[in-house]
Scaffold this active site. Structure first.
Site, PDB file in Angstrom:
ATOM      1  N   GLU A  98       0.816  -1.230   0.000  1.00  0.00           N
ATOM      2  CA  GLU A  98       0.000   0.000   0.000  1.00  0.00           C
ATOM      3  C   GLU A  98       0.841   1.268   0.000  1.00  0.00           C
ATOM      4  O   GLU A  98       0.489   2.240  -0.671  1.00  0.00           O
ATOM      5  CB  GLU A  98      -0.981   0.009   1.181  1.00  0.00           C
ATOM      6  CG  GLU A  98      -0.380  -0.513   2.460  1.00  0.00           C
ATOM      7  CD  GLU A  98      -0.962   0.079   3.729  1.00  0.00           C
ATOM      8  OE1 GLU A  98      -1.791   0.978   3.665  1.00  0.00           O
ATOM      9  OE2 GLU A  98      -0.535  -0.374   4.802  1.00  0.00           O
ATOM     10  N   ASP A 157       0.974  -9.696   3.583  1.00  0.00           N
ATOM     11  CA  ASP A 157      -0.279  -9.419   4.301  1.00  0.00           C
ATOM     12  C   ASP A 157      -1.530  -9.568   3.428  1.00  0.00           C
ATOM     13  O   ASP A 157      -2.637  -9.664   3.944  1.00  0.00           O
ATOM     14  CB  ASP A 157      -0.258  -8.002   4.880  1.00  0.00           C
ATOM     15  CG  ASP A 157       0.723  -7.855   6.028  1.00  0.00           C
ATOM     16  OD1 ASP A 157       1.279  -8.881   6.470  1.00  0.00           O
ATOM     17  OD2 ASP A 157       0.938  -6.718   6.478  1.00  0.00           O
ATOM     18  N   ARG A 192      -0.802 -28.214  26.502  1.00  0.00           N
ATOM     19  CA  ARG A 192      -0.642 -26.763  26.654  1.00  0.00           C
ATOM     20  C   ARG A 192      -1.506 -25.995  25.668  1.00  0.00           C
ATOM     21  O   ARG A 192      -1.914 -26.525  24.625  1.00  0.00           O
ATOM     22  CB  ARG A 192       0.806 -26.366  26.348  1.00  0.00           C
ATOM     23  CG  ARG A 192       1.760 -26.679  27.461  1.00  0.00           C
ATOM     24  CD  ARG A 192       3.177 -26.394  27.038  1.00  0.00           C
ATOM     25  NE  ARG A 192       4.089 -26.517  28.160  1.00  0.00           N
ATOM     26  CZ  ARG A 192       5.380 -26.766  28.059  1.00  0.00           C
ATOM     27  NH1 ARG A 192       5.930 -26.937  26.865  1.00  0.00           N
ATOM     28  NH2 ARG A 192       6.138 -26.832  29.136  1.00  0.00           N
ATOM     29  N   MET A 225       2.188 -12.263  11.342  1.00  0.00           N
ATOM     30  CA  MET A 225       2.126 -10.892  10.831  1.00  0.00           C
ATOM     31  C   MET A 225       0.707 -10.567  10.369  1.00  0.00           C
ATOM     32  O   MET A 225      -0.117 -11.453  10.177  1.00  0.00           O
ATOM     33  CB  MET A 225       3.152 -10.684   9.730  1.00  0.00           C
ATOM     34  CG  MET A 225       4.559 -10.502  10.292  1.00  0.00           C
ATOM     35  SD  MET A 225       5.729  -9.964   9.045  1.00  0.00           S
ATOM     36  CE  MET A 225       7.164  -9.633  10.065  1.00  0.00           C
ATOM     37  N   ARG A 252      -0.617  -6.462   9.969  1.00  0.00           N
ATOM     38  CA  ARG A 252      -0.710  -5.169  10.655  1.00  0.00           C
ATOM     39  C   ARG A 252      -2.156  -4.680  10.749  1.00  0.00           C
ATOM     40  O   ARG A 252      -2.654  -4.368  11.823  1.00  0.00           O
ATOM     41  CB  ARG A 252       0.137  -4.146   9.869  1.00  0.00           C
ATOM     42  CG  ARG A 252       0.069  -2.738  10.369  1.00  0.00           C
ATOM     43  CD  ARG A 252       1.031  -1.872   9.601  1.00  0.00           C
ATOM     44  NE  ARG A 252       2.397  -2.196   9.955  1.00  0.00           N
ATOM     45  CZ  ARG A 252       3.026  -1.733  11.037  1.00  0.00           C
ATOM     46  NH1 ARG A 252       2.403  -0.926  11.875  1.00  0.00           N
ATOM     47  NH2 ARG A 252       4.270  -2.071  11.269  1.00  0.00           N
ATOM     48  N   ARG A 256       2.031 -21.225  26.197  1.00  0.00           N
ATOM     49  CA  ARG A 256       3.314 -20.794  25.622  1.00  0.00           C
ATOM     50  C   ARG A 256       3.048 -19.934  24.386  1.00  0.00           C
ATOM     51  O   ARG A 256       2.005 -20.068  23.734  1.00  0.00           O
ATOM     52  CB  ARG A 256       4.158 -22.000  25.207  1.00  0.00           C
ATOM     53  CG  ARG A 256       4.630 -22.864  26.356  1.00  0.00           C
ATOM     54  CD  ARG A 256       5.772 -22.179  27.118  1.00  0.00           C
ATOM     55  NE  ARG A 256       6.390 -23.090  28.085  1.00  0.00           N
ATOM     56  CZ  ARG A 256       6.017 -23.202  29.355  1.00  0.00           C
ATOM     57  NH1 ARG A 256       5.003 -22.482  29.815  1.00  0.00           N
ATOM     58  NH2 ARG A 256       6.639 -24.048  30.167  1.00  0.00           N
ATOM     59  N   HIS A 305       9.741 -12.584  11.173  1.00  0.00           N
ATOM     60  CA  HIS A 305      10.225 -12.441   9.801  1.00  0.00           C
ATOM     61  C   HIS A 305      10.497 -13.760   9.105  1.00  0.00           C
ATOM     62  O   HIS A 305      10.773 -13.767   7.894  1.00  0.00           O
ATOM     63  CB  HIS A 305      11.465 -11.539   9.787  1.00  0.00           C
ATOM     64  CG  HIS A 305      11.112 -10.134  10.185  1.00  0.00           C
ATOM     65  ND1 HIS A 305      10.976  -9.762  11.497  1.00  0.00           N
ATOM     66  CD2 HIS A 305      10.812  -9.048   9.439  1.00  0.00           C
ATOM     67  CE1 HIS A 305      10.628  -8.487  11.547  1.00  0.00           C
ATOM     68  NE2 HIS A 305      10.509  -8.027  10.320  1.00  0.00           N
TER      69      HIS A 305
END
Ligand code: F6P
Length: 348
Positions: free
Chosen positions: A108, A132, A167, A174, A176, A272, A278
């Protein structure tokens, strides 16, 4: 002015890197040379054209790069329109290096710059990139498929250790502004709860989903959380620090820890956290991203050849076509509600 089939194309990769960038660069060079153009690689995104770091790209330069992650051109999050002097330098360097056309590969932010330059008469074509998958105007960005396959493999691995130790595993991925990676990777990996920016949720509801699983004898759970997720009623995203990049984005990270602490505190189940970070952006692209990147690169040159500047290549169903840049990024592309509903069927 360039004559038909001749001229110089400058190509750059901007923003966060992603698998498949080299496939696009290779395709642009191969197609452009075939049609009689010269290609120049602009280093480190828009920074390279502001600073004049531009080198010719020939067949040898792109030989063997198809399966390689990253970008041979380098990248940065430089916004050349932030300062008037940078914009002037950009235009001056286009003149100096006699670049007739630009191909900007980015998400973007990078494509937003391309759109503004196009409006001012620069002959630029955009190629949508980002793991994304949030660029409006295309059905898919390249890099996304690779990121999803990495997340899927990670969830598969976390499943076995989660089950052995009984667990809750929180996996931070990722994303955003949007939860494409979380929802698609979570669906593929069989996640028990998926938390995305589009859909804030209460911590009680998250815990209830995990408790429901326990009640039916499944004593482990996988919770996938996108880095931009916010608990319902919470205003701010969880950040690493308050530093902003040139496009005004903060450095996200840490929401997984917040969620895991709350789950453990409220349910008493050992929890956990794994932050994939990345790893989702590095390494070799999937076959799908290699092919998509290649198709995008070829189409970007063809658009220049046809004089269709100010456009962005896109995947439209199974076909590659284009859309005016001005129509492409009017908003972010959020996760399809139907996909979220499908994921929810498997919660708990
Ligand atoms: O490319 C977009 C993105 O994957 C976002 O989801 C994430 O917030 C950002 O990159 C992080 O990138 P960097 O650490 O390179 O700034």
């Amino acid at each position: 002015m360039a004559t038909e089939g001749h001229g110089k194309i400058g190509i750059l990769t901007g923003g966060g890197d992603c698998p498949g960038l080299n496939a696009v660069i290779r395709a642009v060079v191969r197609r452009a040379l075939m049609l009689g153009y010269e290609v120049y690689g602009i280093k480190n995104g828009w920074l390279g054209i502001v600073k004049g770091i531009i080198e010719p790209l020939d067949l040898a330069a792109v030989s063997g790069i198809l399966p390689r992650g990253g970008t041979i051109l380098g990248t940065s999050r430089t916004n050349p329109l932030k300062k008037e002097e940078d914009k002037k330098a950009l235009l001056a360097n286009m003149e100096k290096f006699k670049l007739d056309y630009l191909i900007a590969i980015g998400g973007e932010d990078t494509l937003g710059v391309a759109r503004q330059l196009a409006a001012e008469g620069v002959k630029v074509v955009g190629v949508p990139k980002t793991i994304d998958n949030d660029v409006e105007g295309t059905d898919q960005t390249f890099g996304f498929d690779t990121a999803v396959s990495i997340v899927t493999e990670a969830i598969d691995r976390l499943h076995t250790t989660a089950e052995s130790h009984q667990r809750v595993m929180v996996v931070e991925v990722m994303g955003r502004h949007t939860g494409w990676i979380a929802v698609t990777g979570g669906l593929a990996g069989g996640a028990d709860c998926i938390l995305i920016p589009e859909q804030p949720m209460r911590i009680d509801n998250i815990c209830a989903i995990i408790q429901k699983r326990h009640a039916r004898g499944r004593l482990f759970s996988i919770v996938v959380v996108a880095e931009g997720f916010k608990l319902e009623g919470v205003e701010e995203v969880v950040t690493k620090n308050q530093k902003l990049d040139q496009f005004g984005h903060v450095h996200l990270g840490g929401v997984g820890e917040v969620i895991a602490d709350e789950i453990e505190k409220r349910t008493g189940f050992e929890t956990r956290v794994t932050v994939l970070g990345h790893i989702q952006r590095g390494g070799s692209p999937t076959a799908f991203d290699r092919v998509l990147g290649t198709r995008y690169g070829v189409k970007a040159v063809d658009l220049i050849h046809e004089g269709k500047y100010g456009t962005m290549v896109r995947l439209n169903g199974n076909k590659i076509d284009s859309i005016p840049l001005k129509d492409a990024m009017t908003k972010l592309k959020f996760v399809d509600p139907g996909l979220i509903q499908t994921a929810e069927i498997f919660y708990g």
